[in-house]
Write a protein that holds these residues in place. Structure first.
Motif, PDB file in Angstrom:
ATOM      1  N   PHE A 152       1.057  -1.089   0.038  1.00 23.60           N
ATOM      2  CA  PHE A 152       0.032   0.008   0.131  1.00 23.60           C
ATOM      3  C   PHE A 152       0.924   1.298   0.032  1.00 23.60           C
ATOM      4  O   PHE A 152       1.665   1.599   0.963  1.00 23.60           O
ATOM      5  CB  PHE A 152      -1.115   0.094   1.278  1.00 23.60           C
ATOM      6  CG  PHE A 152      -2.285   1.027   1.289  1.00 23.60           C
ATOM      7  CD1 PHE A 152      -1.949   2.083   0.408  1.00 23.60           C
ATOM      8  CD2 PHE A 152      -3.338   0.444   1.618  1.00 23.60           C
ATOM      9  CE1 PHE A 152      -3.184   3.033   0.508  1.00 23.60           C
ATOM     10  CE2 PHE A 152      -4.457   1.239   1.573  1.00 23.60           C
ATOM     11  CZ  PHE A 152      -4.248   2.540   0.923  1.00 23.60           C
ATOM     12  N   SER A 154       0.982   5.315  -0.511  1.00 25.85           N
ATOM     13  CA  SER A 154      -0.111   6.514  -0.860  1.00 25.85           C
ATOM     14  C   SER A 154       0.765   7.881  -0.824  1.00 25.85           C
ATOM     15  O   SER A 154       1.328   8.128   0.413  1.00 25.85           O
ATOM     16  CB  SER A 154      -1.208   6.627   0.120  1.00 25.85           C
ATOM     17  OG  SER A 154      -1.838   7.615   0.047  1.00 25.85           O
ATOM     18  N   LYS A 232       3.730   6.323  -4.715  1.00 27.32           N
ATOM     19  CA  LYS A 232       2.694   5.697  -4.795  1.00 27.32           C
ATOM     20  C   LYS A 232       2.927   3.941  -5.359  1.00 27.32           C
ATOM     21  O   LYS A 232       3.897   3.835  -6.205  1.00 27.32           O
ATOM     22  CB  LYS A 232       2.054   6.250  -6.306  1.00 27.32           C
ATOM     23  CG  LYS A 232       0.436   5.797  -6.702  1.00 27.32           C
ATOM     24  CD  LYS A 232      -0.306   6.361  -5.521  1.00 27.32           C
ATOM     25  CE  LYS A 232      -1.913   6.139  -5.807  1.00 27.32           C
ATOM     26  NZ  LYS A 232      -2.711   6.731  -4.918  1.00 27.32           N
ATOM     27  N   PRO A 234       0.819   0.157  -5.972  1.00 30.38           N
ATOM     28  CA  PRO A 234      -0.421  -0.469  -5.758  1.00 30.38           C
ATOM     29  C   PRO A 234      -0.880  -1.071  -4.570  1.00 30.38           C
ATOM     30  O   PRO A 234      -0.145  -1.390  -3.689  1.00 30.38           O
ATOM     31  CB  PRO A 234      -0.223  -1.480  -6.931  1.00 30.38           C
ATOM     32  CG  PRO A 234       0.966  -1.560  -7.766  1.00 30.38           C
ATOM     33  CD  PRO A 234       1.800  -0.786  -6.476  1.00 30.38           C
ATOM     34  N   LYS A 235      -2.338  -0.750  -4.232  1.00 32.97           N
ATOM     35  CA  LYS A 235      -2.956  -1.380  -3.037  1.00 32.97           C
ATOM     36  C   LYS A 235      -3.420  -2.756  -3.641  1.00 32.97           C
ATOM     37  O   LYS A 235      -4.303  -3.274  -4.133  1.00 32.97           O
ATOM     38  CB  LYS A 235      -4.200  -0.923  -2.855  1.00 32.97           C
ATOM     39  CG  LYS A 235      -4.103   0.636  -2.435  1.00 32.97           C
ATOM     40  CD  LYS A 235      -5.537   1.275  -2.131  1.00 32.97           C
ATOM     41  CE  LYS A 235      -5.381   2.719  -2.138  1.00 32.97           C
ATOM     42  NZ  LYS A 235      -5.281   3.343  -3.239  1.00 32.97           N
ATOM     43  N   ARG A 236      -2.161  -3.749  -3.478  1.00 30.64           N
ATOM     44  CA  ARG A 236      -2.217  -5.100  -4.166  1.00 30.64           C
ATOM     45  C   ARG A 236      -2.076  -6.092  -2.853  1.00 30.64           C
ATOM     46  O   ARG A 236      -1.029  -5.981  -2.176  1.00 30.64           O
ATOM     47  CB  ARG A 236      -1.197  -5.266  -5.159  1.00 30.64           C
ATOM     48  CG  ARG A 236      -1.143  -6.677  -5.714  1.00 30.64           C
ATOM     49  CD  ARG A 236      -0.272  -6.609  -7.125  1.00 30.64           C
ATOM     50  NE  ARG A 236      -0.962  -5.799  -8.122  1.00 30.64           N
ATOM     51  CZ  ARG A 236      -0.559  -5.111  -9.062  1.00 30.64           C
ATOM     52  NH1 ARG A 236       1.095  -5.279  -9.074  1.00 30.64           N
ATOM     53  NH2 ARG A 236      -0.984  -4.592  -9.942  1.00 30.64           N
ATOM     54  N   ASP A 249      -6.286  -6.435  -6.386  1.00 27.24           N
ATOM     55  CA  ASP A 249      -6.187  -5.230  -6.483  1.00 27.24           C
ATOM     56  C   ASP A 249      -7.102  -4.161  -5.950  1.00 27.24           C
ATOM     57  O   ASP A 249      -8.276  -4.537  -5.892  1.00 27.24           O
ATOM     58  CB  ASP A 249      -5.918  -4.719  -8.000  1.00 27.24           C
ATOM     59  CG  ASP A 249      -4.811  -5.225  -8.593  1.00 27.24           C
ATOM     60  OD1 ASP A 249      -3.445  -5.435  -8.018  1.00 27.24           O
ATOM     61  OD2 ASP A 249      -4.473  -5.777  -9.938  1.00 27.24           O
ATOM     62  N   ASP A 250      -6.554  -2.969  -5.379  1.00 33.85           N
ATOM     63  CA  ASP A 250      -7.509  -2.239  -4.546  1.00 33.85           C
ATOM     64  C   ASP A 250      -8.079  -2.827  -3.435  1.00 33.85           C
ATOM     65  O   ASP A 250      -9.292  -2.791  -3.402  1.00 33.85           O
ATOM     66  CB  ASP A 250      -8.396  -1.408  -5.683  1.00 33.85           C
ATOM     67  CG  ASP A 250      -7.653  -0.492  -6.570  1.00 33.85           C
ATOM     68  OD1 ASP A 250      -6.791   0.196  -6.197  1.00 33.85           O
ATOM     69  OD2 ASP A 250      -8.118  -0.351  -7.712  1.00 33.85           O
ATOM     70  N   TYR A 251      -7.259  -3.640  -2.738  1.00 35.39           N
ATOM     71  CA  TYR A 251      -8.007  -4.396  -1.667  1.00 35.39           C
ATOM     72  C   TYR A 251      -8.724  -3.861  -0.630  1.00 35.39           C
ATOM     73  O   TYR A 251      -9.701  -4.666   0.073  1.00 35.39           O
ATOM     74  CB  TYR A 251      -6.693  -5.507  -1.270  1.00 35.39           C
ATOM     75  CG  TYR A 251      -5.908  -4.783  -0.423  1.00 35.39           C
ATOM     76  CD1 TYR A 251      -6.109  -4.266   0.903  1.00 35.39           C
ATOM     77  CD2 TYR A 251      -4.587  -4.584  -0.944  1.00 35.39           C
ATOM     78  CE1 TYR A 251      -4.880  -3.717   1.614  1.00 35.39           C
ATOM     79  CE2 TYR A 251      -3.366  -3.937  -0.337  1.00 35.39           C
ATOM     80  CZ  TYR A 251      -3.645  -3.780   0.921  1.00 35.39           C
ATOM     81  OH  TYR A 251      -2.561  -3.097   1.553  1.00 35.39           O
ATOM     82  N   ALA A 254     -12.333  -4.416  -2.427  1.00 33.58           N
ATOM     83  CA  ALA A 254     -12.103  -5.016  -3.582  1.00 33.58           C
ATOM     84  C   ALA A 254     -13.499  -5.925  -3.834  1.00 33.58           C
ATOM     85  O   ALA A 254     -14.261  -6.255  -3.019  1.00 33.58           O
ATOM     86  CB  ALA A 254     -10.823  -6.005  -3.414  1.00 33.58           C
ATOM     87  N   SER A 274     -18.091  -2.154  -4.650  1.00 38.97           N
ATOM     88  CA  SER A 274     -17.347  -1.080  -3.920  1.00 38.97           C
ATOM     89  C   SER A 274     -18.150  -0.213  -3.400  1.00 38.97           C
ATOM     90  O   SER A 274     -17.726   0.261  -2.109  1.00 38.97           O
ATOM     91  CB  SER A 274     -16.145  -0.735  -4.617  1.00 38.97           C
ATOM     92  OG  SER A 274     -16.564   0.059  -5.830  1.00 38.97           O
TER      93      SER A 274
END
Length: 322
Positions: A152, A154, A232, A234-236, A249-251, A254, A274
């Protein structure tokens, strides 16, 4: 059937999102409270809520309120949780639910004594996709769980006065985004980690700006968690089992994941919406209240906080108000 009356404490952006999405069956948004009556009235008018309170104590005295949603900065969570439980209210509190495991244990004990529900508003525990993925992993069709990779990143403006870097408001990446990564991790691990390795970089205000965390449990499952406020990423989340791995992804909210088999074949897994993330929380809590059930995920919240306690102890990061 009884209607469950909800109230919101703290009227920032997440509270507005909660109110906008709220449509839990057998429930109503009955009240909202702020330390400013003017702000409370503006909020209740915007969201068509019947009652506005200019201080939290008066709201908690209202006997019609069944449950409060606490949406203040997490540095204030513990005091408001304890006041709410003492007032006989069920509690849904934003993440991180408290500052440490000791606080959460005290709140859990009080909730049990008062026969009330205490819950953390962690979207990962309520999104339908995660229950589908957990069933898949636990079912054994893709082999034993071996490894989790969770990232993550940000990119936050480096303003020392904003809440992300403000130590007086429990700033830092661990409490803001790390709680998602560690909740994802603990949701899939079969037992609490008993080995923790970690390092971090400190921002000028004395809070963590980025970190790496390695976890291992007695089942020899491992996790690698990467967090940063300075880039930055990925929220993975990757859930690696012996016979395939799942990529999410984008957990935090998600609704889809990809299962990849050792031969390279892939399968899309989908569930949920979501935009309903906060309403899933409200619906679950309402159902638990009506069925007189406890939150089944609160032990996971406690485990996550104790991991964070150990990590911060290794870093030497403490907050004056703990």
């Amino acid at each position: 059937m009884k209607t469950v009356n909800w109230a919101i404490l703290g009227l920032g952006d997440i509270a507005s999102s909660f109110a906008t999405s709220f449509k839990a069956p057998n429930a109503t948004l009955y009240a909202a409270g702020s330390r400013s009556l003017e702000k409370a009235k503006a909020f209740t008018e915007k969201h068509q809520i019947e009652n506005a309170y200019g201080n939290y104590d008066d709201l908690l005295k209202d006997p019609a309120i069944d449950i409060v949603y606490i949406a203040t900065p997490h540095s204030h969570h513990y005091d408001l949780i304890m006041k709410s439980l003492q007032a006989g209210k069920h509690v849904l509190c934003e993440k991180a639910i408290t500052m440490n495991g000791t606080q959460l244990k005290a709140a859990m004990d009080l909730a049990a004594e008062k026969h009330l529900i205490l819950s953390e508003a962690m979207t990962i525990y309520h999104m339908p996709l995660y229950h589908k993925l957990k069933e898949l992993v636990d079912g054994g069709t893709i082999g034993k769980l071996k490894m989790l990779q969770v990232s993550f990143g940000s990119l936050k403006e480096t303003d020392p006065t904003n809440r992300f870097y403000n130590k007086a408001l429990a700033g830092g990446a661990l409490f803001d985004i790390g709680t998602y990564a560690l909740s994802f991790t603990r949701f899939f691990l079969n037992s609490q980690p008993n080995e923790i390795l970690t390092t971090m970089n400190l921002f000028e205000t004395g809070v963590d700006e980025q970190s790496g965390i390695i976890l291992k449990n007695k089942d020899n499952e491992m996790a690698v968690v990467s967090l940063t406020f300075r880039a930055k990423m990925p929220k993975r989340g990757i859930i690696a089992c012996e016979d395939g791995y799942i990529t999410v992804d984008d957990y935090p909210r998600a609704t889809s994941a990809t299962l990849t088999r050792p031969d390279g074949k892939t399968e899309l897994i989908e569930a949920g919406n979501s935009g309903e993330a906060l309403n899933y929380e409200a619906t679950a809590l309402t159902d638990w209240i009506l069925a007189n059930k406890k939150d089944p995920f609160l032990p996971l919240s406690y485990d996550v906080l104790t991991i964070m306690d150990t990590v911060r102890e290794r870093w030497g990061l403490h907050y004056d108000f703990e």
